[in-house]
Design a protein around this motif. Structure first.
Motif, mmCIF file in Angstrom:
data_model
loop_
_atom_site.group_PDB
_atom_site.id
_atom_site.type_symbol
_atom_site.label_atom_id
_atom_site.label_comp_id
_atom_site.label_asym_id
_atom_site.label_seq_id
_atom_site.Cartn_x
_atom_site.Cartn_y
_atom_site.Cartn_z
ATOM 1 N N ARG A 18 -1.888 -11.784 0.027
ATOM 2 C CA ARG A 18 -2.736 -11.413 -1.105
ATOM 3 C C ARG A 18 -3.854 -12.410 -1.370
ATOM 4 N NH1 ARG A 18 0.968 -8.611 -0.242
ATOM 5 N NH2 ARG A 18 1.105 -6.494 -1.024
ATOM 6 N N SER B 199 10.763 2.553 4.991
ATOM 7 C CA SER B 199 11.203 1.189 5.294
ATOM 8 C C SER B 199 12.716 1.143 5.435
ATOM 9 C CB SER B 199 10.768 0.239 4.174
ATOM 10 O OG SER B 199 9.385 0.044 4.210
ATOM 11 N N HIS C 250 6.944 -1.605 1.175
ATOM 12 C CA HIS C 250 5.493 -1.602 1.269
ATOM 13 C C HIS C 250 4.891 -0.675 0.213
ATOM 14 C CE1 HIS C 250 6.174 -3.883 4.831
ATOM 15 N NE2 HIS C 250 6.654 -2.870 5.525
ATOM 16 N N ASP D 58 4.580 -7.953 9.877
ATOM 17 C CA ASP D 58 5.241 -6.885 9.125
ATOM 18 C C ASP D 58 5.467 -5.655 10.003
ATOM 19 O OD1 ASP D 58 5.885 -7.866 6.674
ATOM 20 O OD2 ASP D 58 4.001 -7.304 5.712
ATOM 21 N N ILE E 185 8.194 -6.415 12.545
ATOM 22 C CA ILE E 185 9.533 -6.467 11.929
ATOM 23 C C ILE E 185 9.996 -5.054 11.572
ATOM 24 C CG2 ILE E 185 10.844 -7.244 9.919
ATOM 25 C CD1 ILE E 185 9.223 -9.759 9.873
ATOM 26 N N ASP E 186 9.060 -4.236 11.092
ATOM 27 C CA ASP E 186 9.423 -2.867 10.715
ATOM 28 C C ASP E 186 9.887 -2.057 11.930
ATOM 29 O OD1 ASP E 186 9.001 -3.073 8.050
ATOM 30 O OD2 ASP E 186 7.034 -2.112 8.014
ATOM 31 N N PHE F 42 11.294 -7.641 0.877
ATOM 32 C CA PHE F 42 9.901 -7.601 1.329
ATOM 33 C C PHE F 42 9.623 -6.602 2.440
ATOM 34 C CE2 PHE F 42 9.775 -11.407 -1.211
ATOM 35 C CZ PHE F 42 8.561 -11.264 -1.840
ATOM 36 N N ARG F 43 10.597 -5.776 2.820
ATOM 37 C CA ARG F 43 10.268 -4.629 3.675
ATOM 38 C C ARG F 43 9.657 -3.510 2.849
ATOM 39 N NH1 ARG F 43 8.375 -5.841 7.376
ATOM 40 N NH2 ARG F 43 8.554 -7.880 6.465
ATOM 41 N N SER G 107 8.908 -16.673 4.641
ATOM 42 C CA SER G 107 8.841 -15.338 5.237
ATOM 43 C C SER G 107 8.915 -14.229 4.193
ATOM 44 C CB SER G 107 9.968 -15.163 6.264
ATOM 45 O OG SER G 107 11.210 -15.384 5.649
ATOM 46 N N GLY G 108 9.365 -14.560 2.990
ATOM 47 C CA GLY G 108 9.433 -13.547 1.936
ATOM 48 C C GLY G 108 8.245 -13.656 0.998
ATOM 49 N N TRP H 187 4.067 -12.912 1.480
ATOM 50 C CA TRP H 187 3.470 -11.900 0.593
ATOM 51 C C TRP H 187 2.291 -12.496 -0.171
ATOM 52 C CZ3 TRP H 187 2.942 -11.357 -4.732
ATOM 53 C CH2 TRP H 187 2.685 -10.060 -5.212
#
Lengths: 109, 250
Positions: A14, B173, B219, A72, A75-76, B216-217, A5-6, A10
């Protein structure tokens, strides 16, 4: 799980982004240069096994990319756990369903 | 004086005396009224004066106004606040740079204790969470732990942070996930020890940051870079952590 998840997510975002760009440009050029410029030529090119596999990978990459991005956003911004899980499930179901449909299309083509 | 601009001062022969208007956020947790703003007018100000000087003058007028300050020269980071919509330190913000009325608000996204004083507990908890101290297995040597000049250089831009909180309080964030995203300030500190050649806990530090939230929050919005009063670049520091994670995981 935490690894995925980290950094994992990411990295996935990419790598899929790179493939999406490369395939879009390459396939776009190939299709634009198709001779004759026709549906038959396009579907013939996409029907070749290697091209079909690469197109399928493009579809999967797109869905994986959308998953990381959508996840993302949720979650944000979505903090109530139940609502977030429901929306994540909805997103996952929609993307998986799209993947299955897309796979079926590629296989049948 | 409504259109004071820095360039016009440079052309002026010397500091001009002036009157300025201030609109200051007020909140008294013991009072009945909710948060509001209060207007103040000060005379005989000069463009070279710092905003903190003006706040101290306001405090003479109205001693109920609460704000933090200590060193008064941009070293302690106590007087971080939102100045005309932008986080900064009152003590190193020249009055001449500010348009009127000068709007002073507490750091956004952080609970207000009173007036311009915010509750930094969560911020400091996150600072502690990255274990901001050198971790080495060997016992402390008789002399210093040596570094090559190149190794020392990697810490430039990381060790200068004064923990004022301007960056984290400017980060969207961090506004959305202040409890679980560590924020630019704590992550810059994490990078400071991850990059330290003398620290032996690098792998552990990277592992701890590898989840969906802590790092990882981010951005790469770069508001942190924009507001840092020390000119540091937390976004780049976070990128350096990501690169190390990538190298470690491949």
């Amino acid at each position: 799980m935490s690894g995925f998840s980290g950094m994992g997510a990411w990295l996935l975002q990419r790598l899929t982004a790179v493939y999406l760009v490369v395939f879009t440009v390459w396939a776009g050029i190939r299709l634009a240069l198709a001779d004759p410029w026709s549906y038959a030529a396009w579907s013939g090119w996409l029907g070749e096994p290697v091209n079909a596999a690469l197109a399928w990978l493009f579809g999967v990459s797109l869905l994986a990319h959308a998953w990381v991005g959508g996840r993302d956003v949720l979650i944000d911004y979505i903090h109530p756990l139940g609502l977030r899980l429901a929306l994540l499930s909805l997103l996952a179901g929609w993307l998986l369903g799209s993947g299955l449909v897309f796979t079926a299309l590629v296989v049948s083509a | 004086m409504a259109d004071w601009q820095p360039l016009r001062f440079m052309q002026a022969p010397g500091p001009k005396a002036g009157r300025m208007r201030f609109s200051v956020y007020r909140f008294d947790p013991e009072g009945d009224a909710g948060p509001g703003t209060q207007e103040y007018v000060l005379d005989d100000l000069t463009p070279d004066m710092m905003l903190l000087d003006a706040l101290l003058r306001i405090k003479e007028q109205d001693e109920t106004l609460g704000f933090r300050r200590s060193c008064g020269e941009g070293v302690c980071g106590s007087d971080a606040m939102n100045i005309n919509g932008r986080n900064g330190l009152a003590c190193i913000t020249r009055l001449g740079e500010l348009v009127e009325p000068v709007k002073l608000r507490p750091l956004p996204g952080i609970p207000v204790i009173r007036d311009l004083i915010v509750d930094m507990d969560n911020f400091y908890r996150q600072y502690r969470e990255v274990e901001p101290w050198l971790q080495a297995r060997e016992a402390q040597p008789e002399v210093e732990r040596f570094q090559l000049p190149e190794e020392r250089e990697r810490l430039d831009g990381l060790y200068e942070c004064i923990l004022c909180g301007c960056c984290s309080a400017a980060c969207p964030s961090y506004w959305w996930n202040p409890d679980r995203f560590l924020g630019p300030a704590a992550l810059l500190q994490a990078a400071r020890f991850i990059e330290d050649s003398r620290d032996e806990a690098c792998d552990k530090r990277l592992d701890q940051l590898d989840d969906a939230y802590k790092l990882f929050r981010c951005h790469s919005i770069m508001n942190c870079v924009d507001v840092c009063p020390k000119g540091l670049n937390p976004t780049e520091a976070i990128e350096r952590i990501r690169k190390r994670m990538l190298r470690n995981s491949t």
